[in-house]
Motif scaffolding. Sequence first.
Motif, PDB file in Angstrom:
ATOM      1  N   VAL A  24       0.857  -1.184  -0.078  1.00  0.00           N
ATOM      2  CA  VAL A  24       0.053   0.030   0.123  1.00  0.00           C
ATOM      3  C   VAL A  24       0.874   1.186  -0.093  1.00  0.00           C
ATOM      4  O   VAL A  24       0.765   2.241  -0.735  1.00  0.00           O
ATOM      5  N   LEU A  25       2.019   1.067   0.850  1.00  0.00           N
ATOM      6  CA  LEU A  25       2.815   2.452   0.742  1.00  0.00           C
ATOM      7  C   LEU A  25       3.399   2.730  -0.709  1.00  0.00           C
ATOM      8  O   LEU A  25       3.510   3.760  -1.084  1.00  0.00           O
ATOM      9  N   ALA A  26       3.730   1.389  -1.250  1.00  0.00           N
ATOM     10  CA  ALA A  26       4.313   1.656  -2.549  1.00  0.00           C
ATOM     11  C   ALA A  26       3.223   2.310  -3.466  1.00  0.00           C
ATOM     12  O   ALA A  26       3.846   2.964  -4.490  1.00  0.00           O
ATOM     13  N   ALA A  31       1.622   6.337  -7.225  1.00  0.00           N
ATOM     14  CA  ALA A  31       0.447   6.986  -7.615  1.00  0.00           C
ATOM     15  C   ALA A  31       0.713   8.610  -7.463  1.00  0.00           C
ATOM     16  O   ALA A  31       0.452   9.419  -8.126  1.00  0.00           O
ATOM     17  N   GLY A  32       1.471   8.983  -6.230  1.00  0.00           N
ATOM     18  CA  GLY A  32       1.604  10.229  -6.091  1.00  0.00           C
ATOM     19  C   GLY A  32       2.691  10.721  -6.878  1.00  0.00           C
ATOM     20  O   GLY A  32       2.587  11.872  -7.398  1.00  0.00           O
ATOM     21  N   ALA A  33       3.802   9.950  -7.375  1.00  0.00           N
ATOM     22  CA  ALA A  33       4.988  10.376  -8.218  1.00  0.00           C
ATOM     23  C   ALA A  33       4.043  10.621  -9.560  1.00  0.00           C
ATOM     24  O   ALA A  33       4.447  11.515 -10.353  1.00  0.00           O
ATOM     25  N   LEU A  45       5.134   8.020 -16.097  1.00  0.00           N
ATOM     26  CA  LEU A  45       5.755   6.916 -16.148  1.00  0.00           C
ATOM     27  C   LEU A  45       4.766   6.013 -16.859  1.00  0.00           C
ATOM     28  O   LEU A  45       3.807   5.582 -16.478  1.00  0.00           O
ATOM     29  N   SER A  46       5.173   5.346 -18.157  1.00  0.00           N
ATOM     30  CA  SER A  46       4.200   4.667 -18.923  1.00  0.00           C
ATOM     31  C   SER A  46       4.150   3.445 -18.267  1.00  0.00           C
ATOM     32  O   SER A  46       2.897   2.911 -18.430  1.00  0.00           O
ATOM     33  N   TRP A  47       4.713   2.904 -17.607  1.00  0.00           N
ATOM     34  CA  TRP A  47       4.400   1.496 -16.971  1.00  0.00           C
ATOM     35  C   TRP A  47       4.041   1.734 -15.472  1.00  0.00           C
ATOM     36  O   TRP A  47       3.402   0.733 -14.844  1.00  0.00           O
ATOM     37  N   ALA A  48       3.738   2.866 -14.905  1.00  0.00           N
ATOM     38  CA  ALA A  48       3.207   3.064 -13.624  1.00  0.00           C
ATOM     39  C   ALA A  48       1.493   2.577 -13.606  1.00  0.00           C
ATOM     40  O   ALA A  48       1.435   1.979 -12.398  1.00  0.00           O
ATOM     41  N   ASP A  49       0.829   2.993 -14.633  1.00  0.00           N
ATOM     42  CA  ASP A  49      -0.631   2.895 -14.202  1.00  0.00           C
ATOM     43  C   ASP A  49      -0.926   1.244 -14.303  1.00  0.00           C
ATOM     44  O   ASP A  49      -1.631   0.809 -13.276  1.00  0.00           O
ATOM     45  N   PRO A  50      -0.441   0.414 -15.456  1.00  0.00           N
ATOM     46  CA  PRO A  50      -0.520  -0.937 -15.435  1.00  0.00           C
ATOM     47  C   PRO A  50      -0.027  -1.644 -13.916  1.00  0.00           C
ATOM     48  O   PRO A  50      -0.666  -2.390 -13.322  1.00  0.00           O
ATOM     49  N   LEU A  51       1.155  -1.031 -13.583  1.00  0.00           N
ATOM     50  CA  LEU A  51       1.808  -1.727 -12.531  1.00  0.00           C
ATOM     51  C   LEU A  51       1.099  -1.343 -11.156  1.00  0.00           C
ATOM     52  O   LEU A  51       0.607  -2.311 -10.267  1.00  0.00           O
ATOM     53  N   LEU A  52       0.397  -0.250 -11.176  1.00  0.00           N
ATOM     54  CA  LEU A  52      -0.691   0.184  -9.861  1.00  0.00           C
ATOM     55  C   LEU A  52      -1.839  -0.719  -9.959  1.00  0.00           C
ATOM     56  O   LEU A  52      -2.380  -1.308  -8.941  1.00  0.00           O
ATOM     57  N   ARG A  53      -2.359  -0.966 -11.296  1.00  0.00           N
ATOM     58  CA  ARG A  53      -3.621  -2.010 -11.232  1.00  0.00           C
ATOM     59  C   ARG A  53      -3.068  -3.395 -10.758  1.00  0.00           C
ATOM     60  O   ARG A  53      -3.972  -4.012 -10.014  1.00  0.00           O
ATOM     61  N   ALA A  54      -2.071  -3.776 -11.121  1.00  0.00           N
ATOM     62  CA  ALA A  54      -1.465  -5.144 -10.527  1.00  0.00           C
ATOM     63  C   ALA A  54      -1.317  -4.916  -9.030  1.00  0.00           C
ATOM     64  O   ALA A  54      -1.731  -6.146  -8.605  1.00  0.00           O
ATOM     65  N   MET A  55      -0.822  -4.069  -8.543  1.00  0.00           N
ATOM     66  CA  MET A  55      -0.780  -3.884  -7.021  1.00  0.00           C
ATOM     67  C   MET A  55      -1.804  -3.868  -6.251  1.00  0.00           C
ATOM     68  O   MET A  55      -2.119  -4.263  -5.216  1.00  0.00           O
TER      69      MET A  55
END
Length: 167
Positions: A24-26, A31-33, A45-55
């Motif tokens: 959750v912290l990550a 998401a803040g970044a 970051l192009s990879w951030a949104d898909p990674l956030l969905r996985a997280m």
Amino acid sequence: MTGHCATLVRWIERIETGLVAVLVLAMVVLAGAQILLRNLFESGLSWADPLLRAMVLWAAMLGALAAARDDKHIGLDLVTHFVHGRTRRVLRVATLLFAAAMSAAMAWYGVGLVRLDVDSGAATAGIPNWVIEAIVPVGFGLLALRLAMRAFLPPRSDAPALAPELP
């Protein structure tokens, strides 16, 4: 439980809680970044949104395991508010075993989902999709096991499923 077994259970619970907290912290940091990058620099970051969905998927499954561990899972147990004693205990066992069976079915079908993605070779943010989705069969399998075990243990909490009305 014996001393060693109880210690092992406590360590597993600490690791589980720690994983949820770190995840959750990550997610908050990433998401803040992403928000700052988009608003201040019109980039991201192009990879951030898909990674956030996985997280989010991983955090949800690990959170469900923690909720079942602490007997704080969502329960549709309206009838148990009107019955007491042995009937209430029997209904608790039946509902937890039903939830365990549904979780086991989800784990079974989750294996099929992972198999499809292993064969496809698709990836998200450089991570194979099957790795991201592996939490589905593993999480639901562990949830089924935990719910089945909780069915035969005394409730960990006396908290009602619905909060009492305030005056």
